[in-house]
Design a protein around this motif. Structure first.
Motif, PDB file in Angstrom:
ATOM      1  N   THR A  35       6.276 -41.068  -1.676  1.00 41.34           N
ATOM      2  CA  THR A  35       7.227 -40.835  -0.597  1.00 41.34           C
ATOM      3  C   THR A  35       8.660 -41.034  -1.067  1.00 41.34           C
ATOM      4  OG1 THR A  35       6.931 -43.103   0.176  1.00 41.34           O
ATOM      5  CG2 THR A  35       5.615 -41.402   1.247  1.00 41.34           C
ATOM      6  N   VAL A  36       8.878 -41.980  -1.970  1.00 41.04           N
ATOM      7  CA  VAL A  36      10.219 -42.181  -2.526  1.00 41.04           C
ATOM      8  C   VAL A  36      10.601 -40.979  -3.386  1.00 41.04           C
ATOM      9  CG1 VAL A  36      11.581 -43.604  -4.110  1.00 41.04           C
ATOM     10  CG2 VAL A  36      10.145 -44.683  -2.377  1.00 41.04           C
ATOM     11  N   TYR A  38       9.788 -38.006  -2.858  1.00 37.83           N
ATOM     12  CA  TYR A  38      10.162 -36.947  -1.917  1.00 37.83           C
ATOM     13  C   TYR A  38      11.356 -37.353  -1.058  1.00 37.83           C
ATOM     14  CZ  TYR A  38       6.066 -34.170  -3.029  1.00 37.83           C
ATOM     15  OH  TYR A  38       5.134 -33.401  -3.666  1.00 37.83           O
ATOM     16  N   THR A  39      12.194 -38.229  -1.583  1.00 41.17           N
ATOM     17  CA  THR A  39      13.483 -38.679  -1.018  1.00 41.17           C
ATOM     18  C   THR A  39      13.337 -39.381   0.329  1.00 41.17           C
ATOM     19  OG1 THR A  39      14.014 -36.597   0.093  1.00 41.17           O
ATOM     20  CG2 THR A  39      14.710 -36.830  -2.219  1.00 41.17           C
ATOM     21  N   SER A  41      13.745 -42.515   2.707  1.00 41.02           N
ATOM     22  CA  SER A  41      14.596 -43.702   2.732  1.00 41.02           C
ATOM     23  C   SER A  41      13.720 -44.948   2.865  1.00 41.02           C
ATOM     24  CB  SER A  41      15.576 -43.618   3.899  1.00 41.02           C
ATOM     25  OG  SER A  41      14.875 -43.692   5.126  1.00 41.02           O
TER      26      SER A  41
END
Length: 140
Positions: A35-36, A38-39, A41
């Motif tokens: 998930t990080v 894929y940017t 927050s």
């Protein structure tokens, strides 16, 4: 009254804290890294990954806290803490006077006060619907 509240809150707080911290650490590092990548927050990682994984642990902590808070309130009402009223104090007095029917009546009232466990379980079934009560993911 303040001492009763402090004892009850202290007894209930630590199981909830321990279960919540364990639950927040159970999210898969691979999923978090994905998930990080894929940017996402920090807030999105918390909301989409850590919180859903932690909710079963939080509800286990709430169940334990609901039961232990009743015990903490009873202990807080015992005479050695300085209480002169309450169900814990009445249990000690009735037991000292060998009034067993009254003692058991007070215990029945206290067991009805322990219904918080059933309420938390009911809420858990509605909020964490993807996990059954044994901890397994439904449909898996």
């Amino acid at each position: 009254m303040a001492s009763k509240i402090v004892i009850t809150a202290t007894v209930a707080f630590f199981p909830l804290l321990a279960n919540t911290t364990i639950g927040l650490r159970t999210a898969s590092p691979e999923h978090i890294n994905m998930t990080v990548a894929y940017t996402a927050s920090r807030w999105q990682v918390f909301r989409m990954m850590r919180l859903p994984e932690a909710l079963p642990y939080v509800f286990v902590g709430l169940n334990v806290a609901a039961v232990l808070s009743v015990i903490g309130a009873i202990v807080g009402e015992f005479g050695f803490v300085g209480a002169r009223a309450g169900l814990g104090y009445l249990i000690l007095q009735k037991n000292f006077n060998f009034d067993m029917p009254a003692t058991f009546a007070i215990l029945i009232v206290l067991s009805a006060a322990g219904v918080g466990h059933a309420i938390v379980s009911w809420i858990q079934k509605r909020v964490v619907f993807w996990v059954d009560m044994s901890g397994r993911v439904n449909g898996a």
